[in-house]
Design an enzyme around this catalytic site. Structure first.
Site, mmCIF file in Angstrom:
data_model
loop_
_atom_site.group_PDB
_atom_site.id
_atom_site.type_symbol
_atom_site.label_atom_id
_atom_site.label_comp_id
_atom_site.label_asym_id
_atom_site.label_seq_id
_atom_site.Cartn_x
_atom_site.Cartn_y
_atom_site.Cartn_z
ATOM 1 N N THR A 144 1.634 -7.290 3.414
ATOM 2 C CA THR A 144 2.329 -6.774 2.164
ATOM 3 C C THR A 144 3.933 -6.622 2.519
ATOM 4 O O THR A 144 4.128 -6.263 3.615
ATOM 5 C CB THR A 144 1.714 -5.288 1.757
ATOM 6 O OG1 THR A 144 2.448 -5.100 0.758
ATOM 7 C CG2 THR A 144 1.842 -4.130 2.591
ATOM 8 N N SER A 179 3.095 4.513 2.146
ATOM 9 C CA SER A 179 2.040 5.365 1.809
ATOM 10 C C SER A 179 0.966 5.033 2.902
ATOM 11 O O SER A 179 1.302 4.198 3.728
ATOM 12 C CB SER A 179 1.298 4.678 0.643
ATOM 13 O OG SER A 179 0.641 3.352 0.694
ATOM 14 N N TYR A 181 -1.735 3.775 2.858
ATOM 15 C CA TYR A 181 -2.241 2.376 2.693
ATOM 16 C C TYR A 181 -1.401 1.349 3.384
ATOM 17 O O TYR A 181 -1.780 0.563 4.249
ATOM 18 C CB TYR A 181 -2.685 2.008 1.247
ATOM 19 C CG TYR A 181 -2.336 0.370 1.027
ATOM 20 C CD1 TYR A 181 -3.437 -0.729 1.457
ATOM 21 C CD2 TYR A 181 -1.312 -0.170 0.387
ATOM 22 C CE1 TYR A 181 -3.132 -1.807 1.580
ATOM 23 C CE2 TYR A 181 -1.200 -1.560 0.319
ATOM 24 C CZ TYR A 181 -1.814 -2.278 0.667
ATOM 25 O OH TYR A 181 -1.817 -3.510 0.590
ATOM 26 N N HIS A 182 0.057 1.399 2.718
ATOM 27 C CA HIS A 182 0.930 0.351 3.362
ATOM 28 C C HIS A 182 1.013 0.691 4.887
ATOM 29 O O HIS A 182 1.102 -0.389 5.493
ATOM 30 C CB HIS A 182 2.368 0.480 2.599
ATOM 31 C CG HIS A 182 2.602 -0.006 1.440
ATOM 32 N ND1 HIS A 182 2.104 1.055 0.241
ATOM 33 C CD2 HIS A 182 2.720 -1.036 0.754
ATOM 34 C CE1 HIS A 182 2.421 0.452 -0.947
ATOM 35 N NE2 HIS A 182 2.519 -0.991 -0.574
ATOM 36 N N LYS A 185 -1.466 -1.438 6.743
ATOM 37 C CA LYS A 185 -0.819 -2.891 7.029
ATOM 38 C C LYS A 185 -0.017 -3.103 8.262
ATOM 39 O O LYS A 185 -0.250 -3.983 8.900
ATOM 40 C CB LYS A 185 -0.315 -3.647 5.775
ATOM 41 C CG LYS A 185 -1.244 -3.306 4.477
ATOM 42 C CD LYS A 185 -2.144 -4.308 4.693
ATOM 43 C CE LYS A 185 -2.564 -5.071 3.378
ATOM 44 N NZ LYS A 185 -3.741 -5.762 3.511
ATOM 45 N N ASN A 240 0.834 -5.983 -14.470
ATOM 46 C CA ASN A 240 -0.149 -6.098 -15.129
ATOM 47 C C ASN A 240 -0.638 -4.756 -15.825
ATOM 48 O O ASN A 240 -1.090 -4.859 -17.051
ATOM 49 C CB ASN A 240 -1.538 -6.461 -14.315
ATOM 50 C CG ASN A 240 -1.559 -7.883 -13.998
ATOM 51 O OD1 ASN A 240 -0.600 -8.847 -14.303
ATOM 52 N ND2 ASN A 240 -2.637 -8.210 -12.932
#
Ligand code: NAD
Ligand code: USQ
Length: 382
Positions: A144, A179, A181-182, A185, A240
């Site tokens: 990412t 985060s 999450y990041h 990665k 989105n």
């Protein structure tokens, strides 16, 4: 080419599996359906009604005659993964199969630990499976752009040349993710780089920006093939999410001052980028990094674009700056390189007003499915 698409039931993975199958590749999907379970946990849903994976691949076979094999299981179960490798003998392993929401990873200790265990150990298992069962297989891993954070210098593609005390070296670009999450990665990237070095694995890390849209040519062939779209405060992503907010007359939620700038791409470019990576594999032992995005925007710019199109289509929505639930820079420099995929043939689908209009149309068609209490953010970084 024999290609595994791990995470092939998800937002990026499903259209990628269809596209690669259409291009003539022998595609197998691996997915543990965790994302559908998280919908239950969060009492949330996709704006579009999505068919089961079984129904999806059966419809694809009916329409095209092409078979996509499915393996329902978890990358964290090594016996399962070994069996998948034995049965498919992959030449490329496209790895989308991770918990991908930053807010979800910040809910509490348990969700942070799940995210990092699921992602880091799942990826480590894939590296071991390639080493043990398919050493020539090319790992195409979804990373990412958020791995880099928002440094006050240009963002390069994976590596930066540094001069220090009179000596020079090309080193991995510094990572300042925002985060748990990041961060997962970043941990993956380090493990992949090390595995390439010690075992001679070939790998491409696709540092992808935020993906918008939902349709590809293939997902539009039948309602059963439709892709998922997230809008809620946990999995919905900037563009989105804004379009879905506009569709129900909700305020467009800009977090903080809205100066946060992020890299974006259309889902149609995601599928093509993966194909480009597959067709141009990394060398044995090479850890290659491509920045996978086509444009960047500030959150304010996106909110204003969506508001303008929505107004033209007869929907009234306000852009509202709300307290930022995250801890992040809201006013920063941003200039990121993205030439490698372009050099290999990517022709970007840019964010035109018509693209926003098309997403809005789908949201309006399905707006009764939007659960309004899920729209505002409920998870904070504090
Ligand atoms: P998604 O949640 O829609 O799909 C991920 C899929 O992987 C789901 O179907 C889930 O069930 C599956 N999965 C998760 N853990 C698994 C495991 N341990 N074993 C087997 N299957 C597992 O996410 P997405 O939006 O399609 O994102 C796919 C990948 O692309 C992720 O790695 C994400 O980090 C990356 N990415 C996404 C975006 C984006 O904007 N959506 C942007 C940049 C990078
Ligand atoms: N934001 C708002 N309002 C909203 C939602 C988000 O202002 O209603 C802001 C956020 O504060 C952030 C930016 O928009 O500054 C992007 O947030 P996001 O939720 O759209 O994206 P992010 O959390 O970064 O994660 C998404 C995907 C993730 C992927 C990442 C790519 O969920 O899987 O890795 O985009 S990137 O951003 O390049 O790291």
């Amino acid at each position: 080419m024999r290609i595994i698409v791990a995470g092939g039931d998800g937002f990026c993975g499903w259209p990628t599996a269809l596209y690669l199958s259409k291009q003539g590749h022998d595609v197998s999907i691996v997915d543990n359906l965790a994302r559908r379970e998280i919908d239950e946990e969060l009492h949330s849903n996709s704006v579009t009604p999505i068919a089961t994976l079984e129904e999806r691949v059966a419809k694809w076979k009916e329409l095209t005659g092409k078979e996509i094999r499915t393996f329902i299981g978890d990358l964290n179960h090594y016996d399962f993964l070994r069996e998948v490798f034995r049965q498919t003998e992959p030449e490329a392993f496209v790895h989308f199969a991770e918990q991908r929401s930053a807010p979800y990873s910040m809910i509490d200790r348990q969700h942070a630990a799940y995210t990092q265990t699921n992602n880091v150990i799942g990826n480590l298992n894939v590296l071991y499976a390639i080493k043990e069962f398919a050493p020539e297989c090319h790992l195409i891993k979804l990373g990412t752009m958020g791995e880099y954070g928002t440094p006050n210098i240009d963002i390069e593609e994976g590596y930066i040349e540094i001069e220090h005390n009179g000596r020079k070296d090309t080193l991995p670009y510094p990572k300042q993710p925002g985060s748990f999450y990041h961060l997962s990665k970043v941990h993956d990237s380090h493990n992949i780089m090390f595995a390439c070095k010690i075992w001679g694995i070939r790998a491409t890390d696709l540092n992808q920006g935020i993906v918008y849209g939902l349709h590809t040519q293939e997902t539009q062939m039948d309602p059963v093939l439709v892709n998922r779209v997230d809008y809620d405060g946990v999995f919905g992503t900037a563009l989105n999410r804004f379009v879905n907010q506009a569709a129900i007359g909700h305020d467009i939620t800009v977090y903080g001052s809205g100066g946060q700038t992020r890299a974006f791409l259309n889902i149609e470019d995601t599928v093509r980028c993966v194909e480009i990576a597959a067709e141009n594999p990394a060398d044995r032992g090479e850890f290659r990094v491509f920045n996978q995005f086509t444009e960047w925007f500030s959150v304010n710019e996106l909110a204003e674009r969506v508001q303008k199109i929505a107004k033209e289509e007869g929907f009234t929505t306000e852009v509202k700056k709300i307290e930022n639930p995250r801890i992040e820079n809201e006013d920063h420099y941003y200039n990121a390189k993205n030439t490698k995929l372009r050099d290999l043939g990517l022709e970007p689908h840019l964010l035109t007003d018509d693209v926003i209009r098309d997403i809005l149309k789908i949201s309006v068609e399905n707006k009764d499915r939007i659960i309004e209490e899920n729209v505002l953010p409920s998870i904070t970084w504090k």
